[in-house]
Design a protein around this motif. Structure first.
Motif, mmCIF file in Angstrom:
data_model
loop_
_atom_site.group_PDB
_atom_site.id
_atom_site.type_symbol
_atom_site.label_atom_id
_atom_site.label_comp_id
_atom_site.label_asym_id
_atom_site.label_seq_id
_atom_site.Cartn_x
_atom_site.Cartn_y
_atom_site.Cartn_z
ATOM 1 N N SER A 11 0.971 -1.164 -0.482
ATOM 2 C CA SER A 11 -0.077 -0.182 -0.210
ATOM 3 C C SER A 11 1.116 1.228 -0.067
ATOM 4 N N VAL A 12 0.475 2.586 0.300
ATOM 5 C CA VAL A 12 0.803 3.621 0.042
ATOM 6 C C VAL A 12 1.644 3.781 1.290
ATOM 7 N N ASP A 13 0.945 3.621 2.234
ATOM 8 C CA ASP A 13 2.557 3.550 3.054
ATOM 9 C C ASP A 13 3.346 2.210 3.351
ATOM 10 N N GLY A 14 3.328 1.017 2.993
ATOM 11 C CA GLY A 14 4.421 0.445 2.809
ATOM 12 C C GLY A 14 3.959 -0.696 3.110
ATOM 13 N N GLY A 15 2.254 -0.827 3.895
ATOM 14 C CA GLY A 15 1.638 -2.036 4.244
ATOM 15 C C GLY A 15 1.493 -3.171 3.186
ATOM 16 N N ARG A 16 0.839 -4.640 4.005
ATOM 17 C CA ARG A 16 1.150 -5.271 2.845
ATOM 18 C C ARG A 16 -0.043 -5.897 3.871
ATOM 19 N N ARG A 17 -1.506 -5.737 3.266
ATOM 20 C CA ARG A 17 -2.501 -6.942 3.926
ATOM 21 C C ARG A 17 -2.513 -8.340 4.367
ATOM 22 N N VAL A 18 -2.196 -9.341 5.037
ATOM 23 C CA VAL A 18 -2.373 -9.902 5.344
ATOM 24 C C VAL A 18 -3.781 -10.350 5.122
ATOM 25 N N SER A 19 -4.031 -12.068 5.362
ATOM 26 C CA SER A 19 -4.943 -12.271 4.827
ATOM 27 C C SER A 19 -5.245 -14.390 5.004
ATOM 28 N N VAL A 20 -5.693 -15.016 5.468
ATOM 29 C CA VAL A 20 -5.703 -16.773 5.677
ATOM 30 C C VAL A 20 -7.128 -16.905 5.441
ATOM 31 N N ARG A 21 -7.007 -18.061 4.437
ATOM 32 C CA ARG A 21 -8.459 -18.466 4.176
ATOM 33 C C ARG A 21 -8.404 -19.761 5.082
ATOM 34 N N SER A 22 -9.868 -19.699 5.315
ATOM 35 C CA SER A 22 -10.104 -21.014 6.648
ATOM 36 C C SER A 22 -11.704 -21.043 6.625
ATOM 37 N N ALA A 32 0.891 -6.447 7.529
ATOM 38 C CA ALA A 32 2.249 -6.019 7.891
ATOM 39 C C ALA A 32 3.356 -5.577 6.948
ATOM 40 N N TYR A 33 4.465 -4.876 7.727
ATOM 41 C CA TYR A 33 5.790 -4.063 7.526
ATOM 42 C C TYR A 33 6.472 -5.116 6.755
ATOM 43 N N SER A 34 6.455 -6.326 7.571
ATOM 44 C CA SER A 34 7.899 -6.695 7.643
ATOM 45 C C SER A 34 7.426 -8.366 7.805
ATOM 46 N N ASP A 35 8.355 -8.818 6.915
ATOM 47 C CA ASP A 35 8.072 -10.420 7.397
ATOM 48 C C ASP A 35 7.647 -10.700 8.594
ATOM 49 N N VAL A 36 8.238 -10.255 9.777
ATOM 50 C CA VAL A 36 8.601 -10.863 11.010
ATOM 51 C C VAL A 36 7.222 -10.560 11.748
ATOM 52 N N ASP A 37 6.205 -9.558 10.877
ATOM 53 C CA ASP A 37 5.241 -9.157 10.831
ATOM 54 C C ASP A 37 3.862 -10.875 11.030
ATOM 55 N N VAL A 38 4.452 -10.344 8.998
ATOM 56 C CA VAL A 38 3.387 -12.066 8.778
ATOM 57 C C VAL A 38 3.925 -13.016 9.699
ATOM 58 N N ILE A 39 4.608 -13.777 9.818
ATOM 59 C CA ILE A 39 5.296 -14.502 10.831
ATOM 60 C C ILE A 39 4.314 -14.363 12.269
ATOM 61 N N GLU A 40 4.625 -13.558 13.005
ATOM 62 C CA GLU A 40 3.547 -13.196 13.980
ATOM 63 C C GLU A 40 1.729 -14.016 13.723
ATOM 64 N N PHE A 41 1.373 -12.988 12.981
ATOM 65 C CA PHE A 41 0.337 -13.273 12.049
ATOM 66 C C PHE A 41 0.299 -14.736 12.137
ATOM 67 N N LEU A 42 0.642 -15.475 11.310
ATOM 68 C CA LEU A 42 0.469 -16.640 11.524
ATOM 69 C C LEU A 42 0.292 -17.241 12.711
ATOM 70 N N ARG A 43 1.485 -17.208 13.244
ATOM 71 C CA ARG A 43 1.965 -17.948 14.773
ATOM 72 C C ARG A 43 0.671 -17.964 15.182
ATOM 73 N N ARG A 44 0.184 -16.508 15.192
ATOM 74 C CA ARG A 44 -1.177 -16.257 16.416
ATOM 75 C C ARG A 44 -1.927 -17.213 15.715
ATOM 76 N N ALA A 45 -2.464 -17.183 14.361
ATOM 77 C CA ALA A 45 -3.190 -17.967 13.597
ATOM 78 C C ALA A 45 -3.481 -19.260 13.969
ATOM 79 N N GLY A 46 -1.763 -20.076 14.109
ATOM 80 C CA GLY A 46 -2.028 -20.569 14.721
ATOM 81 C C GLY A 46 -0.798 -21.991 14.070
ATOM 82 N N LEU A 47 -0.440 -21.988 12.751
ATOM 83 C CA LEU A 47 0.809 -22.423 12.047
ATOM 84 C C LEU A 47 1.448 -22.299 13.349
#
Length: 73
Positions: A11-22, A32-47
């Motif tokens: 996006s214009v602010d540098g972030g990327r929306r992360v979604s999961v299909r379930s 997410a503003y970094s890979d660390v953010d994506v990893i944390e989202f996926l960890r919280r989702a139970g992966l």
């Protein structure tokens, strides 16, 4: 079968929306503003070991830009 995790274009602010299909539904995990953010989202989702999934095209689809890119174009 579709890829369960989608990382949208930057996006214009540098972030990327992360979604999961379930269960036939798509759930937005956050911006997410970094890979660390994506990893944390996926960890919280139970992966397990989400850091290992980022480069696996069977798990994560990176849309509208190169994987791991975080600076707005």
């Amino acid at each position: 079968m579709s890829v369960p995790v989608i990382v949208q274009q930057i996006s214009v602010d540098g972030g990327r929306r992360v979604s999961v299909r379930s269960g036939g539904e798509t759930h937005i995990l956050g911006i997410a503003y970094s890979d660390v953010d994506v990893i944390e989202f996926l960890r919280r989702a139970g992966l397990n070991d989400p850091g290992l999934l980022l480069d696996d095209p069977a798990w994560v689809e990176w849309r509208g830009g190169r994987p791991h890119e975080w600076v707005a174009a």
